[in-house]
Design an enzyme around this catalytic site. Structure first.
Site, PDB file in Angstrom:
ATOM      1  N   ASP A 298       0.743  -0.755   0.243  1.00 29.59           N
ATOM      2  CA  ASP A 298       0.074   0.276  -0.052  1.00 29.59           C
ATOM      3  C   ASP A 298       0.822   1.339  -0.093  1.00 29.59           C
ATOM      4  O   ASP A 298       0.374   2.175  -0.497  1.00 29.59           O
ATOM      5  CB  ASP A 298      -0.797   0.384   1.593  1.00 29.59           C
ATOM      6  CG  ASP A 298      -2.173  -0.772   1.023  1.00 29.59           C
ATOM      7  OD1 ASP A 298      -2.304  -1.064  -0.048  1.00 29.59           O
ATOM      8  OD2 ASP A 298      -3.243  -1.247   1.988  1.00 29.59           O
ATOM      9  N   TYR A 382      -9.911  -0.578   2.561  1.00 27.54           N
ATOM     10  CA  TYR A 382      -9.268  -0.887   3.663  1.00 27.54           C
ATOM     11  C   TYR A 382      -8.764   0.957   3.958  1.00 27.54           C
ATOM     12  O   TYR A 382      -8.298   1.054   2.779  1.00 27.54           O
ATOM     13  CB  TYR A 382      -8.126  -1.426   3.922  1.00 27.54           C
ATOM     14  CG  TYR A 382      -7.835  -2.464   4.675  1.00 27.54           C
ATOM     15  CD1 TYR A 382      -9.002  -2.854   5.981  1.00 27.54           C
ATOM     16  CD2 TYR A 382      -8.360  -4.105   4.297  1.00 27.54           C
ATOM     17  CE1 TYR A 382      -9.078  -4.166   6.845  1.00 27.54           C
ATOM     18  CE2 TYR A 382      -8.135  -5.327   4.554  1.00 27.54           C
ATOM     19  CZ  TYR A 382      -8.285  -5.145   5.893  1.00 27.54           C
ATOM     20  OH  TYR A 382      -9.269  -6.683   6.665  1.00 27.54           O
TER      21      TYR A 382
END
EC number: 1.4.3.21
Length: 638
Positions: A298, A382
């Protein structure tokens, strides 16, 4: 709420809109920016070690992608001098690809909407193409030789029945597509068979799921009538309760803390030169051919700072809040402000110290408080909160907060060893969230070392007749090859970063102790692709000699890099780290077996680490903390 005005005094100031526009202009003048060019990363380069602000050369690092397929470039620009210092073409087959661009998300969905193989697979499932959403996901590196040197994303499908519907509730399993986002080609569609698409919705604000909202919560009002105890000068320099630091922001790492120091008497004592969360990877544990490639970096592939949220008072931050609004570049070099992207406040944190002494009759109570510096980012399904805490006693803590919506799949009728069941027919593959903290240490300066400390049980016998004795063992890590370490909860393992040339009043080296959370490191097989690409995640601690160009645990270009960059290449030099200028890299994370309680939206789960003073001070640094007024009007014990 206190506004902050960005000024131009400190070399650690936040990037301004004007500076980003200047970078854009310099690149255009040099012929490096045009209709086919996209900026995949733009960030301020830290000043060189020991450089003074009076001789500052303000430099930016830029990664430029060419959507037509020409080689990307890594460019260094001096805003001070208005020049391009260097421009290096990259062979992505060797270096890895630049970070994923937001416009490429749309490319994947658009290409699949007209691909015959994809449409045939959707038709076999009786799905309305107009309701199918595609999650475009970083590809990793696997056995597909034809993908080498090509910019690939992989797509998994979900059904969204109406615009406000949570598509994560309706995964289309058994189907995945691979897309070259440069050549605009769907290279593969893999269809392993039809699974029922889970029908039950997961709309977590729908009254059907929430039921009547609670009416039992009374207001909690947090006020500071005289304002907060910290000051902000120069736009981002913070002074709070003897702490001094500069708050930075990078589009890749998010919040970065510079020059963390503590005022001890008349000395401002450095502790950490630069602290950041330099990488985060989310490896999934489902071996299905549809999802066995799922491993997202990420930070390095998506850039967590790019997707930072604008925070709202009373929702994301509660109390007397000071915000910073960092400015980043969009894909075309235009400045984009993330309004209220960084939240800063102080909060009461319970008891700091307390004792009721039977002999002296003294009853002593002091309350604790902490300084909080945070931001939130959304990466696909998320959401992550990154929280740095500073405490009155000199403790530094980091906490990651994971929330949002878990990544879903179908749940097989016969059950699964790798997937949790969340709702009828709906599953969530097991996975991990693994972070790497890069701590450029400076305990009373740059002459530092690391010792590993373990508890030792002493054998019963002479000198320990009752068998009650235990001790500790400290081992100095002298070279990089020795400083690749694992945590051990059984021995209470910690690591002490100290300065052998700076002593406290007991003639002991001053230091800080790193306390790990003792969660599992990477669970994938050592021979797996992700173990090569995320080598940092296989160990809890790495210590390297400082070097200007060693910024990230996975190397500069993570996307589709086959592995070996970053920490493995840094430690291969096996440099001396005993009493040297060192960087401590700490791996920590969550192993997530999703629960039914995590659906349809996941309550926050947390993980992090602490750095606590270990002989850094001559005695308790909080003796001068005054007693709080009690509710009755007098002062608390003291």
């Amino acid at each position: 709420m206190t506004p902050s005005t960005i000024q131009t005094a400190s070399p650690f100031r936040l990037a301004s809109a004007g500076e980003i526009s200047e970078v854009q202009g310099i690149l255009r003048t040099a012929g490096l920016l045009g209709p086919e060019k996209r900026i995949a990363y733009l960030g301020v380069l830290d000043p060189a070690r020991g450089a003074g602000s009076e001789a500052e050369d303000r430099r930016f690092r830029v990664f430029i992608h060419d959507v037509s397929g020409a080689r990307p470039q890594e460019v260094t620009v001096s805003v001070t001098n208005g020049t391009v210092i260097s421009a290096v073409e990259l062979d992505t087959a060797a270096t890895g690809e630049l970070p994923v661009l937001e416009e490429e998300f749309e490319v994947v969905e658009q290409l699949l909407a007209t691909d015959e193989r994809w449409l045939k697979a959707l038709a076999a499932r009786n799905l309305d193409v107009s309701k199918v959403r595609v999650a475009p996901l970083s590809a990793g590196v696997f056995e597909y030789a034809e993908e080498r040197g090509r910019r690939i994303l992989r797509g998994l499908a979900f059904v969204q029945d109406f615009p406000e519907d949570s598509a994560w509730a309706h995964p289309v399993d058994g189907l995945v597509a691979y897309v070259d986002v440069v050549s605009k080609e769907v290279t593969r569609v893999i269809d392993t068979g039809v699974f029922p698409v889970p029908a039950e919705h997961g709309n977590y604000t729908d009254p059907e799921l929430t039921g009547p909202l609670r009416t039992t919560q009374k207001p909690i009002s947090i006020t500071q009538p005289e304002g907060p105890s910290f000051t902000v000068t120069g736009g981002n320099h913070i002074e709070w309760e003897k702490w001094s630091l500069d708050v930075g922001f990078d589009v890749r790492e998010g919040v970065v803390l510079h020059n963390i120091a503590f005022r001890d008497g008349d000395r401002l004592r450095p502790i950490i030169n630069r602290a950041s969360i330099a990488e985060m990877v989310v490896p999934y544990g489902d071996p299905s051919p549809i999802r066995s490639w799922q491993n997202y970096f990420d930070t390095g592939e998506y850039l967590v700072g790019q997707y930072a949220n604008s925070l709202e008072l009373g929702c994301d931050c509660l109390g007397d809040i000071t915000y910073l609004s960092p400015v980043i570049s969009d894909a075309f070099g235009n400045p984009r402000e993330i309004r209220n992207g960084i939240c800063m406040h102080e909060e009461d944190w319970g008891i700091l110290a307390k004792h009721s002494d039977l002999w002296s009759g003294i009853n002593y109570t002091r309350r604790n408080r902490r300084m909080v510096i945070s931001f939130f980012t959304t990466i696909g399904n998320y959401d992550y909160g990154f929280y740095w805490y500073l405490y009155l006693d000199g403790t530094i803590e980091f906490e990651a907060k994971a929330t949002g919506v878990v990544f879903t799949s179908a749940f097989p009728e016969g059950g699964s060893d790798n997937i949790s069941q969340l709702a009828p027919g709906l599953g969530a593959p097991f996975h991990q969230h693994i972070f790497s903290a890069r701590l450029d240490m400076a305990i009373d300066g740059f002459t530092n070392r690391v010792e590993e400390e373990d508890v030792v049980r002493q054998t019963m016998g002479p000198g320990n007749e009752r068998g009650n004795a235990f001790s500790r063992k400290r081992t100095v890590l002298t070279r990089e090859s020795e400083a690749v370490r694992e945590a051990d909860a059984r021995t209470g393992r910690t690591w002490i970063i100290s300065n052998p040339e700076s002593k406290n009043r007991l003639n002991e080296p001053v230091g800080y102790k790193l306390h790990a959370h003792n969660q599992p490191t990477l669970l994938a097989d050592p021979g797996s692709s992700i173990a090569r690409r995320a080598a940092f995640a296989t160990k809890d601690l790495w210590v390297t000699r400082y070097a200007d160009d060693e910024r990230y645990p996975t190397g500069d270009f993570v996307n589709q890099h086959s592995g070996g960059a970053g920490l493995p290449s840094y430690i291969a030099q096996d440099r001396d780290i005993d009493g040297q200028d060192i960087v401590v890299w700490h791996t920590f994370g969550l192993t997530h077996f999703p629960r039914v309680e995590d659906w349809p939206i996941m309550p926050v789960d947390t993980v992090g680490f602490k750095l606590r003073p270990e002989g850094f001070f001559d005695r308790s640094p909080v003796l001068d903390v005054p007693a709080n007024p009690s509710q009755s009007g007098s002062h608390c014990h003291g």
